[in-house]
Design a protein around this motif. Structure first.
Motif, PDB file in Angstrom:
ATOM      1  N   LYS A  79     -17.421  72.807  74.986  1.00  0.00           N
ATOM      2  CA  LYS A  79     -18.818  72.482  74.665  1.00  0.00           C
ATOM      3  C   LYS A  79     -19.686  72.497  75.914  1.00  0.00           C
ATOM      4  N   ARG A  80     -19.151  71.916  77.023  1.00  0.00           N
ATOM      5  CA  ARG A  80     -19.908  71.883  78.270  1.00  0.00           C
ATOM      6  C   ARG A  80     -20.158  73.300  78.789  1.00  0.00           C
ATOM      7  N   THR A  81     -19.141  74.168  78.687  1.00  0.00           N
ATOM      8  CA  THR A  81     -19.294  75.562  79.136  1.00  0.00           C
ATOM      9  C   THR A  81     -20.355  76.280  78.326  1.00  0.00           C
ATOM     10  N   ILE A  82     -20.341  76.076  77.009  1.00  0.00           N
ATOM     11  CA  ILE A  82     -21.352  76.710  76.148  1.00  0.00           C
ATOM     12  C   ILE A  82     -22.742  76.209  76.514  1.00  0.00           C
ATOM     13  N   ARG A  83     -22.854  74.862  76.727  1.00  0.00           N
ATOM     14  CA  ARG A  83     -24.154  74.275  77.079  1.00  0.00           C
ATOM     15  C   ARG A  83     -24.653  74.818  78.425  1.00  0.00           C
ATOM     16  N   GLU A  84     -23.729  74.930  79.412  1.00  0.00           N
ATOM     17  CA  GLU A  84     -24.118  75.448  80.730  1.00  0.00           C
ATOM     18  C   GLU A  84     -24.556  76.901  80.641  1.00  0.00           C
ATOM     19  N   LYS A  85     -23.862  77.703  79.802  1.00  0.00           N
ATOM     20  CA  LYS A  85     -24.250  79.105  79.626  1.00  0.00           C
ATOM     21  C   LYS A  85     -25.651  79.206  79.020  1.00  0.00           C
ATOM     22  N   GLU A  86     -25.888  78.370  77.992  1.00  0.00           N
ATOM     23  CA  GLU A  86     -27.211  78.384  77.349  1.00  0.00           C
ATOM     24  C   GLU A  86     -28.292  77.985  78.343  1.00  0.00           C
ATOM     25  N   GLU A  87     -27.993  76.940  79.140  1.00  0.00           N
ATOM     26  CA  GLU A  87     -28.968  76.471  80.120  1.00  0.00           C
ATOM     27  C   GLU A  87     -29.211  77.531  81.190  1.00  0.00           C
ATOM     28  N   LEU A  88     -28.139  78.208  81.601  1.00  0.00           N
ATOM     29  CA  LEU A  88     -28.267  79.266  82.600  1.00  0.00           C
ATOM     30  C   LEU A  88     -29.157  80.381  82.062  1.00  0.00           C
ATOM     31  N   GLY A  89     -28.956  80.754  80.799  1.00  0.00           N
ATOM     32  CA  GLY A  89     -29.797  81.780  80.188  1.00  0.00           C
ATOM     33  C   GLY A  89     -31.240  81.320  80.043  1.00  0.00           C
ATOM     34  N   LYS A  90     -31.398  80.044  79.711  1.00  0.00           N
ATOM     35  CA  LYS A  90     -32.734  79.492  79.482  1.00  0.00           C
ATOM     36  C   LYS A  90     -33.555  79.450  80.775  1.00  0.00           C
ATOM     37  N   TYR A  91     -32.896  79.114  81.884  1.00  0.00           N
ATOM     38  CA  TYR A  91     -33.611  78.959  83.157  1.00  0.00           C
ATOM     39  C   TYR A  91     -33.242  80.039  84.178  1.00  0.00           C
ATOM     40  N   ALA A  92     -32.759  81.188  83.692  1.00  0.00           N
ATOM     41  CA  ALA A  92     -32.336  82.257  84.599  1.00  0.00           C
ATOM     42  C   ALA A  92     -33.481  82.758  85.481  1.00  0.00           C
ATOM     43  N   SER A  93     -34.693  82.746  84.947  1.00  0.00           N
ATOM     44  CA  SER A  93     -35.836  83.288  85.690  1.00  0.00           C
ATOM     45  C   SER A  93     -36.484  82.243  86.613  1.00  0.00           C
ATOM     46  N   SER A  94     -35.961  81.024  86.670  1.00  0.00           N
ATOM     47  CA  SER A  94     -36.628  79.950  87.426  1.00  0.00           C
ATOM     48  C   SER A  94     -36.747  80.262  88.925  1.00  0.00           C
ATOM     49  N   LYS A  95     -35.728  80.894  89.509  1.00  0.00           N
ATOM     50  CA  LYS A  95     -35.789  81.196  90.947  1.00  0.00           C
ATOM     51  C   LYS A  95     -36.897  82.211  91.239  1.00  0.00           C
ATOM     52  N   LEU A  96     -36.948  83.266  90.449  1.00  0.00           N
ATOM     53  CA  LEU A  96     -37.979  84.291  90.642  1.00  0.00           C
ATOM     54  C   LEU A  96     -39.372  83.700  90.432  1.00  0.00           C
ATOM     55  N   ILE A  97     -39.536  82.917  89.357  1.00  0.00           N
ATOM     56  CA  ILE A  97     -40.850  82.328  89.078  1.00  0.00           C
ATOM     57  C   ILE A  97     -41.247  81.365  90.197  1.00  0.00           C
ATOM     58  N   SER A  98     -40.302  80.603  90.737  1.00  0.00           N
ATOM     59  CA  SER A  98     -40.600  79.693  91.861  1.00  0.00           C
ATOM     60  C   SER A  98     -41.137  80.465  93.054  1.00  0.00           C
ATOM     61  N   GLU A  99     -40.564  81.642  93.292  1.00  0.00           N
ATOM     62  CA  GLU A  99     -41.023  82.458  94.415  1.00  0.00           C
ATOM     63  C   GLU A  99     -42.377  83.113  94.133  1.00  0.00           C
ATOM     64  N   LEU A 100     -42.727  83.263  92.862  1.00  0.00           N
ATOM     65  CA  LEU A 100     -44.021  83.861  92.504  1.00  0.00           C
ATOM     66  C   LEU A 100     -45.160  82.843  92.478  1.00  0.00           C
ATOM     67  N   LEU A 101     -44.833  81.544  92.423  1.00  0.00           N
ATOM     68  CA  LEU A 101     -45.882  80.522  92.329  1.00  0.00           C
ATOM     69  C   LEU A 101     -46.868  80.551  93.506  1.00  0.00           C
ATOM     70  N   PRO A 102     -46.415  80.713  94.759  1.00  0.00           N
ATOM     71  CA  PRO A 102     -47.417  80.818  95.837  1.00  0.00           C
ATOM     72  C   PRO A 102     -48.389  81.985  95.640  1.00  0.00           C
ATOM     73  N   ILE A 103     -47.930  83.080  95.028  1.00  0.00           N
ATOM     74  CA  ILE A 103     -48.812  84.224  94.763  1.00  0.00           C
ATOM     75  C   ILE A 103     -49.841  83.830  93.705  1.00  0.00           C
ATOM     76  N   VAL A 104     -49.385  83.085  92.679  1.00  0.00           N
ATOM     77  CA  VAL A 104     -50.311  82.595  91.648  1.00  0.00           C
ATOM     78  C   VAL A 104     -51.360  81.696  92.298  1.00  0.00           C
ATOM     79  N   ASP A 105     -50.914  80.804  93.221  1.00  0.00           N
ATOM     80  CA  ASP A 105     -51.849  79.919  93.935  1.00  0.00           C
ATOM     81  C   ASP A 105     -52.873  80.722  94.717  1.00  0.00           C
ATOM     82  N   ASN A 106     -52.403  81.750  95.402  1.00  0.00           N
ATOM     83  CA  ASN A 106     -53.316  82.567  96.214  1.00  0.00           C
ATOM     84  C   ASN A 106     -54.312  83.339  95.346  1.00  0.00           C
ATOM     85  N   PHE A 107     -53.867  83.812  94.187  1.00  0.00           N
ATOM     86  CA  PHE A 107     -54.797  84.449  93.245  1.00  0.00           C
ATOM     87  C   PHE A 107     -55.889  83.469  92.859  1.00  0.00           C
ATOM     88  N   GLY A 108     -55.490  82.227  92.528  1.00  0.00           N
ATOM     89  CA  GLY A 108     -56.463  81.206  92.147  1.00  0.00           C
ATOM     90  C   GLY A 108     -57.449  80.923  93.262  1.00  0.00           C
TER      91      GLY A 108
END
Length: 198
Positions: A79-108
């Motif tokens: 169950k824990r493995t399934i939950r971790e896989k789902e969470e990994l899929g759910k937040y897979a883009s978090s690292k990329l989006i974190s790196e894009l946030l300063p660009i969003v700030d600069n656009f603003g």
């Protein structure tokens, strides 16, 4: 036969009878001991057998409990493995989006400081369109900006960098946002940097 011989014969007969009685008693005693011994042996065997059965039953119960614990551990692991896989899929883009946030700030920031030069309107509109398109892509991934001003300070969502006196707001209310905070789905991606009323 004389009286003496008769008494001697009687005495011998009595002695012989006593010996026979003693021998019979001894044989009887041996028979009883043999029977009691056999009974004790069978009783000891029965007790040993019961002890062995009890020991094997206890060992069997111990193995069953271990098996049940192992199955429960494996179930929890699965169950824990399934939950971790789902969470990994759910937040897979978090690292990329974190790196894009300063660009969003600069656009603003760029859009907040629009040049008041003739002919720059079409350029500003183009940048605004790119910014909106960029925001739409990030929102499709589950990124949302936090609403902070006027909200009670919450250390899970806000990072207080300054405390200011305010007549408009009661104590512990966010009065100004210095840097936007963002949520990725239901998780804080970046807390908002804020000023809080004191």
């Amino acid at each position: 036969m004389s009286k003496e011989q008769s008494m001697q014969t009687e005495n011998e007969t009595e002695v012989m009878e006593e010996q026979q009685d003693a021998q019979a008693a001894e044989e009887m005693k041996q028979d009883i001991n043999a029977e009691v011994g056999a009974e004790q042996v069978s009783q000891e065997s029965a007790e040993q057998l019961q002890e062995r059965v009890a020991a094997l039953t206890a060992q069997s119960e111990d193995y069953m409990q271990r098996l049940a614990r192992s199955q429960a551990d494996f179930d929890n692991f699965r169950k824990r493995t399934i939950r971790e896989k789902e969470e990994l899929g759910k937040y897979a883009s978090s690292k990329l989006i974190s790196e894009l946030l300063p660009i969003v700030d600069n656009f603003g920031r760029a859009l907040d400081t629009r040049p008041e030069v003739e002919g720059s309107e079409s350029f500003v509109k183009g940048v605004e369109m790119i910014y909106r398109q960029f925001e739409n892509v990030l929102q499709a991934e589950g990124l949302t900006a936090m609403e902070t001003v006027g909200q009670p300070f919450n250390p899970e969502f806000h990072q207080a960098v300054m405390q200011v006196e305010s007549d408009e707001h009661e104590e512990g209310i966010v009065v100004e946002e210095l840097q936007k905070g963002y949520m990725l789905k239901d998780k804080v991606l970046r807390p908002a940097m804020v000023k809080v009323s004191g």
